[in-house]
Design a protein around this motif. Structure first.
Motif, PDB file in Angstrom:
ATOM      1  N   SER A   4      31.611  55.451  -1.880  1.00  0.00           N
ATOM      2  CA  SER A   4      31.630  54.007  -1.709  1.00  0.00           C
ATOM      3  C   SER A   4      31.840  53.955  -0.362  1.00  0.00           C
ATOM      4  N   ILE A   5      32.255  54.545   0.445  1.00  0.00           N
ATOM      5  CA  ILE A   5      32.415  54.369   1.985  1.00  0.00           C
ATOM      6  C   ILE A   5      31.155  54.395   2.722  1.00  0.00           C
ATOM      7  N   LEU A   8      29.012  51.041   1.508  1.00  0.00           N
ATOM      8  CA  LEU A   8      29.448  50.164   2.502  1.00  0.00           C
ATOM      9  C   LEU A   8      29.132  50.206   3.728  1.00  0.00           C
ATOM     10  N   THR A  49      33.064  55.927  12.602  1.00  0.00           N
ATOM     11  CA  THR A  49      33.223  56.563  11.143  1.00  0.00           C
ATOM     12  C   THR A  49      33.376  58.281  11.195  1.00  0.00           C
ATOM     13  N   ASP A  60      42.605  56.186   5.755  1.00  0.00           N
ATOM     14  CA  ASP A  60      41.939  55.251   4.881  1.00  0.00           C
ATOM     15  C   ASP A  60      40.636  54.623   5.856  1.00  0.00           C
ATOM     16  N   LEU A  62      38.254  53.077   4.993  1.00  0.00           N
ATOM     17  CA  LEU A  62      37.813  51.506   4.546  1.00  0.00           C
ATOM     18  C   LEU A  62      38.501  50.578   5.484  1.00  0.00           C
ATOM     19  N   LEU A  66      36.084  47.656   6.918  1.00  0.00           N
ATOM     20  CA  LEU A  66      36.313  45.989   6.479  1.00  0.00           C
ATOM     21  C   LEU A  66      36.435  45.082   7.780  1.00  0.00           C
ATOM     22  N   ARG A 325      44.376  47.074   2.133  1.00  0.00           N
ATOM     23  CA  ARG A 325      44.295  48.330   2.234  1.00  0.00           C
ATOM     24  C   ARG A 325      45.661  48.539   3.157  1.00  0.00           C
TER      25      ARG A 325
END
Length: 403
Positions: A4-5, A8, A49, A60, A62, A66, A325
């Motif tokens: 999912s990361i 995204l 990242t 985390d 995400l 975000l 989050r």
């Protein structure tokens, strides 16, 4: 989660590429600066990242994705509005990322070691909250900016961080009502300075932060009710004392009556949102010049005009997910100090979003604050990434080290 990361991250790259390609093709000849913006944002995302994945795989990731999604939306719109402002914002973004990574990489022993600096945090809170009262300049009715030569900043942005740090130390071990007297007095002083500076937006944010942190530390609903009562009384007093606040309330209550003078900004903001419809008029196809302060206070309105309510909802959803989050990190914190600190920072970002979006859409009286990660504003962006770095650090589960 890893899939999912990556997904995204791919869609962020795609969105930024399409956005700046669109902006590049609007000019003749093709605007190569748009390509430079894309490459810089691409490198920021890839490098950050990579660092988080390599050195802190349990954190985390995400949270950062975000936030950078919101920054990307803001930069695309700022580039469309004013390339000079967009360039400054990109520089501030790079500085914000360096600050974020510095916190993540160099706070080796976690955050608990800062819990012993209660009174330095208290002193810094008072200094920054009061600074604009004595040395500030008035802009759009509020005296909340300090200028040193060509550089201007809002001291209350730093004051909010130090207030949260102070309250995290002061409220982390509350055992009696007497221990609440000092933090409540500090909250009152901070709010008092915001009233004097006529900074209604920051006052609302400070109140939300304070109520949340006091409730989390005591679990007593009566303190929340007392706070609401005192805040309401203070609001009525401010309304009676300051014509600037009365004018804001008057505009909010009936903007159409003053459409050609006091409420012109708000009405144009609502027109822009309505003109965009669900899918928008197209990037570069709107009339953002009719919306005042469109690069900061009203950027949400011009985004909705050109990218549609769909993008407006996306911004709100991204902020909600960021809040979720962040609060999730607070729940899993291993001590009261970091739990309160992360909660306060999360509420700060979320409340600021609700206050500015509510103001430009007419749900609440307009306040002159920025939309976190989206609006132009160097101080705001740095403070937001400072907060994000602390939240990221807590999400790694290292906050208990050094106890």
């Amino acid at each position: 989660m890893k899939k999912s990361i990556r997904t995204l991250q791919f869609f962020i790259y795609l969105f930024v590429f399409i956005g700046f390609l669109n902006l590049a093709l609007l000019k003749s000849p093709i605007d190569t600066l748009a390509g430079v913006f894309f490459l810089v944002i691409f490198l920021i995302i890839w490098l950050t990242t990579w660092v988080l994945k390599k050195y802190y795989p349990m954190g985390d990731r995400l949270i950062f994705l975000l936030a950078i999604s919101l920054c990307s939306i803001g930069l695309i719109m700022l580039f469309r509005l004013n390339k000079s402002i967009a360039t400054k914002q990109l520089i501030w973004l790079v500085l914000g990322i360096f600050l974020f990574l510095f916190i993540v990489l160099y706070l080796k022993k976690g955050l608990i070691k800062f819990s012993k600096y209660r009174y330095p945090f208290l002193a810094a809170t008072i200094i920054f909250m009061s600074m604009a009262t004595f040395f500030g300049v008035e802009i759009l009715g509020a005296k909340n900016w300090v200028k040193i030569g060509p550089i201007g900043f809002q001291p209350s942005e730093f004051g909010k961080i130090f207030l949260i740090l102070y309250l995290s130390t002061a409220l982390s071990d509350i055992r009696s009502r007497k221990q609440l007297l000092e933090p409540c007095a500090v909250i009152g002083v901070a709010l008092g300075f915001m009233v004097i500076q006529r900074d209604l937006g920051t006052a609302l944010i400070i109140f939300a932060i304070a109520v949340t942190m006091v409730y989390l530390s005591t679990s007593k609903i009566q303190y929340v009710l007392i706070s609401l009562g005192l805040f309401s009384a203070g609001g009525l007093a401010s309304y009676a004392m300051f014509s600037h606040i009365r004018r804001r309330v008057m505009i909010w209550w009936n903007p159409w009556l003053y459409v050609y003078n006091e409420s012109y900004q708000v009405v144009q903001s609502m027109y822009a949102i309505a003109m965009g419809g669900f899918f928008g008029r197209g990037l570069g196809m709107g009339n953002p010049e009719y919306v005042a302060v469109n690069e900061s206070d009203f950027i949400f309105s011009v985004i909705c005009e050109e990218m549609g309510l769909l993008m407006g909802f996306a911004i709100l959803i991204l902020h909600f997910l960021l809040f979720y989050r962040s609060i999730r990190s607070a729940i899993h914190a291993e001590n009261n100090f970091t739990k309160l600190l992360t909660s306060g920072l999360s509420v700060m970002i979320a409340t600021q979003t609700l206050v500015i979006v509510g103001g430009v859409t007419g749900f609440i009286p307009l306040t002159g604050i920025t939309l976190p990660f989206v609006s132009h504003g160097g101080t705001s962006l740095l403070i937001s990434f400072l907060a994000l770095g602390i939240i990221q650090k807590v999400s790694e589960g290292d906050e208990s080290e050094g106890q």
